[in-house]
Design a protein around this motif. Sequence first.
Motif, PDB file in Angstrom:
ATOM      1  N   TYR A 550       0.942  -1.302  -0.048  1.00 25.41           N
ATOM      2  CA  TYR A 550      -0.113  -0.069  -0.029  1.00 25.41           C
ATOM      3  C   TYR A 550       0.723   1.163  -0.059  1.00 25.41           C
ATOM      4  O   TYR A 550       0.241   2.315  -0.131  1.00 25.41           O
ATOM      5  CB  TYR A 550      -0.996   0.066   1.301  1.00 25.41           C
ATOM      6  CG  TYR A 550      -2.008  -1.166   0.968  1.00 25.41           C
ATOM      7  CD1 TYR A 550      -3.128  -0.829   0.327  1.00 25.41           C
ATOM      8  CD2 TYR A 550      -1.790  -2.361   1.801  1.00 25.41           C
ATOM      9  CE1 TYR A 550      -3.930  -2.008   0.300  1.00 25.41           C
ATOM     10  CE2 TYR A 550      -2.689  -3.199   1.588  1.00 25.41           C
ATOM     11  CZ  TYR A 550      -3.686  -3.128   0.917  1.00 25.41           C
ATOM     12  OH  TYR A 550      -4.731  -4.230   0.834  1.00 25.41           O
ATOM     13  N   ALA A 551       2.250   1.178   0.246  1.00 27.25           N
ATOM     14  CA  ALA A 551       2.868   2.252   0.426  1.00 27.25           C
ATOM     15  C   ALA A 551       2.815   3.228  -0.552  1.00 27.25           C
ATOM     16  O   ALA A 551       2.572   4.530  -0.387  1.00 27.25           O
ATOM     17  CB  ALA A 551       4.476   1.856   0.692  1.00 27.25           C
ATOM     18  N   GLY A 552       3.155   2.978  -1.968  1.00 25.05           N
ATOM     19  CA  GLY A 552       3.171   3.937  -3.015  1.00 25.05           C
ATOM     20  C   GLY A 552       1.666   4.222  -3.591  1.00 25.05           C
ATOM     21  O   GLY A 552       1.489   5.242  -4.169  1.00 25.05           O
ATOM     22  N   ALA A 558       6.377  10.432   1.150  1.00 23.26           N
ATOM     23  CA  ALA A 558       7.590  10.403   1.954  1.00 23.26           C
ATOM     24  C   ALA A 558       7.484   9.024   2.737  1.00 23.26           C
ATOM     25  O   ALA A 558       8.808   8.356   2.912  1.00 23.26           O
ATOM     26  CB  ALA A 558       7.509  11.601   2.788  1.00 23.26           C
ATOM     27  N   ALA A 559       6.334   8.752   3.387  1.00 28.93           N
ATOM     28  CA  ALA A 559       6.084   7.290   4.021  1.00 28.93           C
ATOM     29  C   ALA A 559       6.468   6.100   3.306  1.00 28.93           C
ATOM     30  O   ALA A 559       7.061   5.219   3.645  1.00 28.93           O
ATOM     31  CB  ALA A 559       4.886   7.573   4.776  1.00 28.93           C
ATOM     32  N   ALA A 560       6.195   6.200   1.896  1.00 35.57           N
ATOM     33  CA  ALA A 560       6.383   5.170   1.010  1.00 35.57           C
ATOM     34  C   ALA A 560       7.880   5.183   0.979  1.00 35.57           C
ATOM     35  O   ALA A 560       8.378   3.840   0.909  1.00 35.57           O
ATOM     36  CB  ALA A 560       5.640   5.408  -0.204  1.00 35.57           C
ATOM     37  N   SER A 561       8.539   5.887   0.750  1.00 39.84           N
ATOM     38  CA  SER A 561      10.097   6.106   0.643  1.00 39.84           C
ATOM     39  C   SER A 561      10.726   5.182   1.652  1.00 39.84           C
ATOM     40  O   SER A 561      11.642   4.606   1.611  1.00 39.84           O
ATOM     41  CB  SER A 561      10.519   7.352   0.060  1.00 39.84           C
ATOM     42  OG  SER A 561      11.915   7.539   0.239  1.00 39.84           O
ATOM     43  N   ARG A 614      12.356  -3.084  -5.021  1.00 43.48           N
ATOM     44  CA  ARG A 614      13.374  -2.261  -5.571  1.00 43.48           C
ATOM     45  C   ARG A 614      12.763  -1.781  -6.737  1.00 43.48           C
ATOM     46  O   ARG A 614      13.087  -0.334  -6.908  1.00 43.48           O
ATOM     47  CB  ARG A 614      14.304  -3.376  -6.221  1.00 43.48           C
ATOM     48  CG  ARG A 614      15.666  -2.989  -6.074  1.00 43.48           C
ATOM     49  CD  ARG A 614      16.674  -4.221  -6.372  1.00 43.48           C
ATOM     50  NE  ARG A 614      15.895  -5.257  -7.311  1.00 43.48           N
ATOM     51  CZ  ARG A 614      16.145  -6.040  -7.921  1.00 43.48           C
ATOM     52  NH1 ARG A 614      17.814  -6.427  -7.899  1.00 43.48           N
ATOM     53  NH2 ARG A 614      15.505  -7.212  -8.641  1.00 43.48           N
ATOM     54  N   THR A 615      11.659  -2.198  -7.476  1.00 45.63           N
ATOM     55  CA  THR A 615      11.084  -1.610  -8.662  1.00 45.63           C
ATOM     56  C   THR A 615      10.443  -0.285  -8.385  1.00 45.63           C
ATOM     57  O   THR A 615      10.442   0.799  -8.745  1.00 45.63           O
ATOM     58  CB  THR A 615      10.251  -2.532  -9.654  1.00 45.63           C
ATOM     59  OG1 THR A 615      11.079  -3.733  -9.792  1.00 45.63           O
ATOM     60  CG2 THR A 615       9.903  -1.891 -10.513  1.00 45.63           C
ATOM     61  N   GLU A 616       9.502  -0.602  -7.146  1.00 44.06           N
ATOM     62  CA  GLU A 616       8.788   0.630  -6.695  1.00 44.06           C
ATOM     63  C   GLU A 616       9.367   1.955  -6.249  1.00 44.06           C
ATOM     64  O   GLU A 616       8.964   2.825  -6.427  1.00 44.06           O
ATOM     65  CB  GLU A 616       7.767  -0.085  -5.900  1.00 44.06           C
ATOM     66  CG  GLU A 616       6.776  -1.123  -6.306  1.00 44.06           C
ATOM     67  CD  GLU A 616       5.595  -0.129  -7.213  1.00 44.06           C
ATOM     68  OE1 GLU A 616       5.555   0.808  -7.287  1.00 44.06           O
ATOM     69  OE2 GLU A 616       4.942  -0.992  -7.981  1.00 44.06           O
ATOM     70  N   ARG A 617      10.573   1.521  -5.660  1.00 43.43           N
ATOM     71  CA  ARG A 617      11.422   2.501  -5.047  1.00 43.43           C
ATOM     72  C   ARG A 617      11.919   3.307  -6.035  1.00 43.43           C
ATOM     73  O   ARG A 617      11.947   4.484  -6.053  1.00 43.43           O
ATOM     74  CB  ARG A 617      12.481   1.714  -4.240  1.00 43.43           C
ATOM     75  CG  ARG A 617      13.642   2.807  -3.793  1.00 43.43           C
ATOM     76  CD  ARG A 617      12.901   3.512  -2.621  1.00 43.43           C
ATOM     77  NE  ARG A 617      13.334   5.054  -2.737  1.00 43.43           N
ATOM     78  CZ  ARG A 617      14.533   5.647  -1.895  1.00 43.43           C
ATOM     79  NH1 ARG A 617      14.768   4.974  -0.907  1.00 43.43           N
ATOM     80  NH2 ARG A 617      14.756   6.757  -2.045  1.00 43.43           N
ATOM     81  N   MET A 618      12.653   2.727  -7.176  1.00 39.75           N
ATOM     82  CA  MET A 618      13.024   3.394  -8.288  1.00 39.75           C
ATOM     83  C   MET A 618      11.843   4.235  -9.168  1.00 39.75           C
ATOM     84  O   MET A 618      12.052   5.528  -9.311  1.00 39.75           O
ATOM     85  CB  MET A 618      13.739   2.587  -9.365  1.00 39.75           C
ATOM     86  CG  MET A 618      15.221   2.269  -8.654  1.00 39.75           C
ATOM     87  SD  MET A 618      16.122   1.442 -10.007  1.00 39.75           S
ATOM     88  CE  MET A 618      15.548  -0.263  -9.893  1.00 39.75           C
ATOM     89  N   LEU A 619      10.910   3.866  -9.155  1.00 44.10           N
ATOM     90  CA  LEU A 619       9.716   4.493  -9.894  1.00 44.10           C
ATOM     91  C   LEU A 619       9.224   5.631  -9.072  1.00 44.10           C
ATOM     92  O   LEU A 619       9.059   6.512  -9.698  1.00 44.10           O
ATOM     93  CB  LEU A 619       8.293   3.573  -9.948  1.00 44.10           C
ATOM     94  CG  LEU A 619       8.550   2.493 -11.352  1.00 44.10           C
ATOM     95  CD1 LEU A 619       7.500   1.662 -11.298  1.00 44.10           C
ATOM     96  CD2 LEU A 619       8.453   3.446 -12.505  1.00 44.10           C
ATOM     97  N   LEU A 620       9.240   5.493  -7.914  1.00 47.95           N
ATOM     98  CA  LEU A 620       8.697   6.576  -6.992  1.00 47.95           C
ATOM     99  C   LEU A 620       9.828   7.807  -6.963  1.00 47.95           C
ATOM    100  O   LEU A 620       9.351   8.768  -6.923  1.00 47.95           O
ATOM    101  CB  LEU A 620       8.599   6.054  -5.330  1.00 47.95           C
ATOM    102  CG  LEU A 620       8.369   7.101  -4.382  1.00 47.95           C
ATOM    103  CD1 LEU A 620       6.807   7.339  -4.429  1.00 47.95           C
ATOM    104  CD2 LEU A 620       8.188   6.482  -2.845  1.00 47.95           C
ATOM    105  N   ASP A 621      11.010   7.251  -6.771  1.00 48.99           N
ATOM    106  CA  ASP A 621      11.940   8.342  -6.919  1.00 48.99           C
ATOM    107  C   ASP A 621      11.891   9.211  -8.340  1.00 48.99           C
ATOM    108  O   ASP A 621      12.170  10.382  -8.440  1.00 48.99           O
ATOM    109  CB  ASP A 621      13.435   7.785  -6.992  1.00 48.99           C
ATOM    110  CG  ASP A 621      13.906   7.325  -5.651  1.00 48.99           C
ATOM    111  OD1 ASP A 621      12.915   7.732  -4.462  1.00 48.99           O
ATOM    112  OD2 ASP A 621      14.904   6.684  -5.272  1.00 48.99           O
TER     113      ASP A 621
END
Length: 974
Positions: A550-552, A558-561, A614-621
Amino acid sequence: MAARGHVQDPNDRRLRPIYDYLDNGNNKMAIQQADKLLKKHKDLHCAKVLKAIGLQRTGKQDEAFSLAQEVATLEPTDDNSLQALTILYREMHRPELVTKLYEAAVKKVPLSEEYHSHLFMAYARVGEYKKMQQAGMALYKTVPKNPYYFWSVMSLVMQAISAQDEKLAQTMFLPLAERMVEKMVKEEKIEAEAEVQLYFMILERLGKWVEALDMVRGPLGEKLTSELQSRENKCMMMYQRLQLWPECNALSYKLLLKNPDDWQFYLSYFDSLFHLMDKSWSPPEEEEHCVEGPVQTTVAEAVKFVVDRMEEEDKKESRPLRGPYMACLELIHRLRQRGCPDERELGDPLELMLQFFGKFGDKPCCITDLKIYLHLLPPEQHTQFKNHLGELVPLGEVGEDGFGFPGDTKALQRHLCVCQLGRVLGLQHALDTEGKLRLITELKAHYHYGLQFGKSCLKTELQFSDTYCLMVAHVYIDLWTETGDENMLWQSLGVLEEGLSFSPSNAQFKLLLLLLFCRLGAFQPVVDLYSSLDAKHVQHDTIGYLLTRYAGSLGQFAAASQSYNFSLRFFHSNQKDTSEYIIQAYKYGAFEKIPEFIAFRTRLNQSLHFAQVRTERMLLDLYTEADITSSLEESVKAMGLCPEEDDIPWDNMRDNRDLTVLFSWDPKDRELTEEHRRLSLEEESVWLKVRSLTLRLLASLALLGHAPSSRNSDKINENGVSAKSSTLQTLLSQLDLTLQTAAQITEKQTQYPFLGPPSSRLATALSSGSCHCQASALQLSLTLQELETTGLDDSSELQTQICNSFKSLIVQLQELLSRCKGEVLEMKDSRLKTQPSLLETLVFFVETVCVVLWVASYSASVLRPLKSSLQKKKKKKKDSNTAMPVVLCGFQEWTGSLQGVVTQALDHVKGQEASLTALKLAALTLGEGHAQTQEECGFTRAAMDKVQTSYLGSLQELGDLLRKRADSLKSLKF
């Protein structure tokens, strides 16, 4: 840092202050101290390395590395320099450089036991098994100690385990390892249990089970003493492999006479008995039955054996053991499976379960023990069984509210067990709404009454009556899913919040709250809940999905990151940590653990959760930073993204999620099935594929934007443009196929149990139109590249096509925005109503806007030079009446429309924020349908406040990002 205890060498005294500064984290002072020392003693290599460590820790990696290499090329042999370089290389994540250090040191000091062993461990860190084998033997030749010899043997076994070719493992590595151990056996040099364990491991992997059995039963087996019944367990394993059922049966029988509570031996006893019956095996008349003693071959003997065990327990004055009573139910289950009438001799399952409850009902494990065998009761006996159980619970006098309460914690545990069994049997689910509300009142009364028994409990201890509270929440959830009345969900949150106030360490309360808040689309309260769970090590992989799913998707970027970092930190440290575990296993001879550590590392590297995060983190950035703080191309480069490479192990993907982490007492027909697990993994994998392809497409787009113009050039392939566009084309085709598969999956509309896996974002992504809009935008970038190659003069059809794409994208964005319309939280008839799906769709809208704007930015970079070359031509011809090319007018119109869509979205977000802020939750009527105390209402309102605050936070973050995107749009006009 390594502490230096001896002061034989004056250099140790000189280096001491630098070590102290580094240990205390004062890196700048360490560097200064090292510089001072180096002015006086230029050849003090260790000071140079310690300075490099200080530089590394202050972020000056390149400087640190060149300093370290200055020392390394001198091939130092002093202990201080070597250890300091080892620390530095480890911090740089360059363990392969440590091997070169010690290779050089061993060449210079060939008789040093310490350097040889350091070299071996350096190879172990990088998994160089062949070199480890050679280093182990070299060490043994230098210092002939048994452990070193067996390090070499184990390294051969590791070569076999890691070999791609199974044949090579079976014909070369393992036989060589076996011969090496046999040599030691013949010379009677086997000393330690670890060496015997290793020999057993080799024989087992070679499939030489007879030899392994002989070894365990022989004199070497006497060394197997570190674990209880280690020898017997290994014998049992070999008997089962070799299908020696008489021996298996006799050994189980013998061990159960010693310890009638050992469950694994009951299972092997029953397995072997039925195998012998199926083969019609009969013991020889005169000889011994087998080497392990007498064998039992009939059901009558098994029945007598189990009944005798139970009778012996009944006679005991001390507390009886559970094993024999459970064995009786297990035997009935197995006989019933085989349609064998002898089960009647063991008694009626209902009576046996009541007897079991009578003896063990006050133990928390009673419910899990009985749950396995409830299928032995026919449905018509369920109510009767529960009523009989109720009679065995000592409750006090019935009070004004119509309930009698337990007098102590043992009676409370019995009553709890009856409630749990009632739920497992489906009796709670069968109640109508009124019945469920009455049940809630009863369970709440028991919960509040039971709190008195835990008044002296510490904050870290659970209250005795916590399970009542959890069950109340479950019954509320049943009512919500059956009636759709969201009030029930709010009550459930309130009850759990109250439970947590009395029992702040209850993980089940936190997990269920976490799940409910996420289902309501409120991510803000979840971050604190998850961090208070204090998840350790592998739990970041097994339960991390509850948070990161649910993070992103709920707009709390910010919380998702932060949540993604939680998980990624564990996965990244896993590689380093596992190497250390392996080294410790070699040092202490725990050879059987080494393959386990390797398998554990592989399991984590192939984890679905790891790939997702890993994928979601890069997309979020990218969504939150690219083209805001730095360009898309810079962001992609900083991440080291290469669109051609796909580093996700699709064929070996491991689903490590613990999908049963939340307690559930649901009946069998409502439980999570293997089919649910399979479908959930399929759905998550396809969603990951969509996200991974999106990420790689964005990387391709970034690289495309900075390719030199290829018009009028014969060297198209050389400048890489066509290569980049063909990558983009390939990825778009893959995305198209993946979206087709995704559509087929979402058509199934799989419903998972409420406490099972959360459904992925796939359905919302497809139904909102977000995926197709992003794919259309990325497809447009290819057409634009074609225009760049063709030029403005000969491309009227292409220009019309591009203009149509511009218009189509605006329509798609408008449709996507219209799906976000509606109130996320509103009050209807004094009731609170939520629509969290609107929030998720809004997040998809914002993500899609980001993608479209990157394509718009690329479009501008293609069209600007075309426009300026056109203006130059106009000046030459002095012709100002030439019409503006269609594509340039279309682009200007398009950017205006994009600005309009983003403004509409911002107005929508502002409107949502205003209506949310205006909501007065104090005006709500709570607890309709059944009484709620003022205190309970307080907890429910607190939960509602958290949801309202979280929604506001999400809208603010989404609004901020949209405003930044609107600003970046202004730079696109020309």
